[in-house]
Scaffold this motif. Structure first.
Motif, PDB file in Angstrom:
ATOM      1  N   ASN A 164       0.794  -1.085  -0.380  1.00  0.00           N
ATOM      2  CA  ASN A 164       0.200   0.073   0.161  1.00  0.00           C
ATOM      3  C   ASN A 164       0.830   0.996   0.387  1.00  0.00           C
ATOM      4  N   TYR A 165       1.788   1.893  -0.011  1.00  0.00           N
ATOM      5  CA  TYR A 165       2.361   2.478   0.922  1.00  0.00           C
ATOM      6  C   TYR A 165       4.009   2.631   0.208  1.00  0.00           C
ATOM      7  N   LYS A 166       4.920   3.383  -0.156  1.00  0.00           N
ATOM      8  CA  LYS A 166       5.825   3.422  -0.807  1.00  0.00           C
ATOM      9  C   LYS A 166       7.027   4.191   0.332  1.00  0.00           C
ATOM     10  N   TYR A 167       7.866   4.019   0.795  1.00  0.00           N
ATOM     11  CA  TYR A 167       8.841   4.911   2.082  1.00  0.00           C
ATOM     12  C   TYR A 167      10.033   5.401   1.921  1.00  0.00           C
ATOM     13  N   GLU A 168      10.479   6.899   1.632  1.00  0.00           N
ATOM     14  CA  GLU A 168      11.160   7.547   1.083  1.00  0.00           C
ATOM     15  C   GLU A 168      12.020   8.499   2.043  1.00  0.00           C
ATOM     16  N   PHE A 169      13.358   8.992   2.142  1.00  0.00           N
ATOM     17  CA  PHE A 169      13.689  10.110   3.174  1.00  0.00           C
ATOM     18  C   PHE A 169      14.267  11.291   1.873  1.00  0.00           C
ATOM     19  N   SER A 170      13.451  12.639   2.905  1.00  0.00           N
ATOM     20  CA  SER A 170      14.105  13.762   1.732  1.00  0.00           C
ATOM     21  C   SER A 170      14.951  14.811   2.649  1.00  0.00           C
ATOM     22  N   PRO A 171      15.982  15.033   2.240  1.00  0.00           N
ATOM     23  CA  PRO A 171      16.599  14.433   1.310  1.00  0.00           C
ATOM     24  C   PRO A 171      17.196  13.117   1.902  1.00  0.00           C
ATOM     25  N   ALA A 172      17.495  12.023   0.469  1.00  0.00           N
ATOM     26  CA  ALA A 172      17.373  10.916   0.308  1.00  0.00           C
ATOM     27  C   ALA A 172      19.094  10.408   0.895  1.00  0.00           C
ATOM     28  N   ALA A 173      19.812  11.385   0.936  1.00  0.00           N
ATOM     29  CA  ALA A 173      21.175  11.099   1.883  1.00  0.00           C
ATOM     30  C   ALA A 173      21.665  12.435   2.986  1.00  0.00           C
ATOM     31  N   PRO A 174      20.656  12.475   4.005  1.00  0.00           N
ATOM     32  CA  PRO A 174      21.034  13.911   5.024  1.00  0.00           C
ATOM     33  C   PRO A 174      22.387  14.334   5.007  1.00  0.00           C
ATOM     34  N   THR A 175      22.655  15.660   4.667  1.00  0.00           N
ATOM     35  CA  THR A 175      23.626  16.490   5.141  1.00  0.00           C
ATOM     36  C   THR A 175      23.600  16.932   6.599  1.00  0.00           C
ATOM     37  N   THR A 176      25.061  17.052   6.569  1.00  0.00           N
ATOM     38  CA  THR A 176      25.751  16.959   7.902  1.00  0.00           C
ATOM     39  C   THR A 176      24.897  18.350   8.960  1.00  0.00           C
ATOM     40  N   ALA A 177      24.561  19.303   7.850  1.00  0.00           N
ATOM     41  CA  ALA A 177      23.938  20.937   8.008  1.00  0.00           C
ATOM     42  C   ALA A 177      22.827  19.998   9.560  1.00  0.00           C
ATOM     43  N   ASN A 178      22.298  19.253   9.209  1.00  0.00           N
ATOM     44  CA  ASN A 178      20.597  18.830  10.393  1.00  0.00           C
ATOM     45  C   ASN A 178      19.501  19.459  11.125  1.00  0.00           C
ATOM     46  N   SER A 179      19.515  20.216   8.977  1.00  0.00           N
ATOM     47  CA  SER A 179      18.519  21.431   9.213  1.00  0.00           C
ATOM     48  C   SER A 179      17.199  20.005   9.295  1.00  0.00           C
TER      49      SER A 179
END
Length: 176
Positions: A94-109
């Protein structure tokens, strides 16, 4: 009473007992009642099935939110999907999971966990995790939100809040 009469009377009762059954009208009434009950119960049953499918997404996004917070506590930055080790598939029925941004930066925003629907009629979800620095102690803490789309999607699609943010925007805030 004569024996012959008794015998015929008992045979008549026996034959009448064998001929017992339901009339066509009785059977039709039962079928109509079952049809009415099914017509009333079916829409409720279908909406419960969709709610159960949506609970899957809420639970998975919540688990990934908590995993991001734990990862940030250990490493000082947000992690990519493979870094978390949560054991949740990136795509289910039923669902597709993803991160935004896919590769997190070290800025930790911050990072957003997106649960896009693959089935029409389900609500998409977004999990938001970000770090806040306390001005007095200079220590970082993480905050998390779970956001739900107000209405189910007519077709498959993602949530309206897709970028890392600290608010659900037009989506419903389900809490931290």
């Amino acid at each position: 009473m004569k024996t012959e009469f008794k015998t015929k009377f008992l045979q008549h009762l026996n034959i009448k007992k064998q001929e017992e059954g339901f009339t066509l009208i009785e059977l039709l009434v039962v079928v109509i009642i079952i049809g009415i009950l099914a017509a009333v119960a079916l829409p409720s049953l279908l909406s419960q099935a969709n709610k159960a499918k949506q609970v899957e997404a809420r639970n998975n996004v919540g688990a990934m939110n908590r995993a991001q917070q734990a990862f940030f506590l250990e490493k000082g930055q947000f992690g990519a999907y493979n870094d978390l080790g949560v054991g949740i598939q990136t795509e289910t029925t039923n669902y597709k999971y993803e991160f935004s941004p896919a590769a997190p930066t070290t800025a930790n925003s911050g990072i957003a966990i997106l649960a896009s629907t693959l089935t029409k009629g389900l609500k998409p979800y977004t999990g938001l995790v970000w770090a806040e620095v306390d001005a007095t102690t200079s220590q970082s803490t993480t905050r998390a939100l779970l956001c739900e789309e107000k209405l189910p999607k007519a077709d498959a699609g993602g949530p309206t809040v897709a970028a890392p943010a600290v608010a659900c925007g037009a989506m419903v805030n389900l809490g931290e």
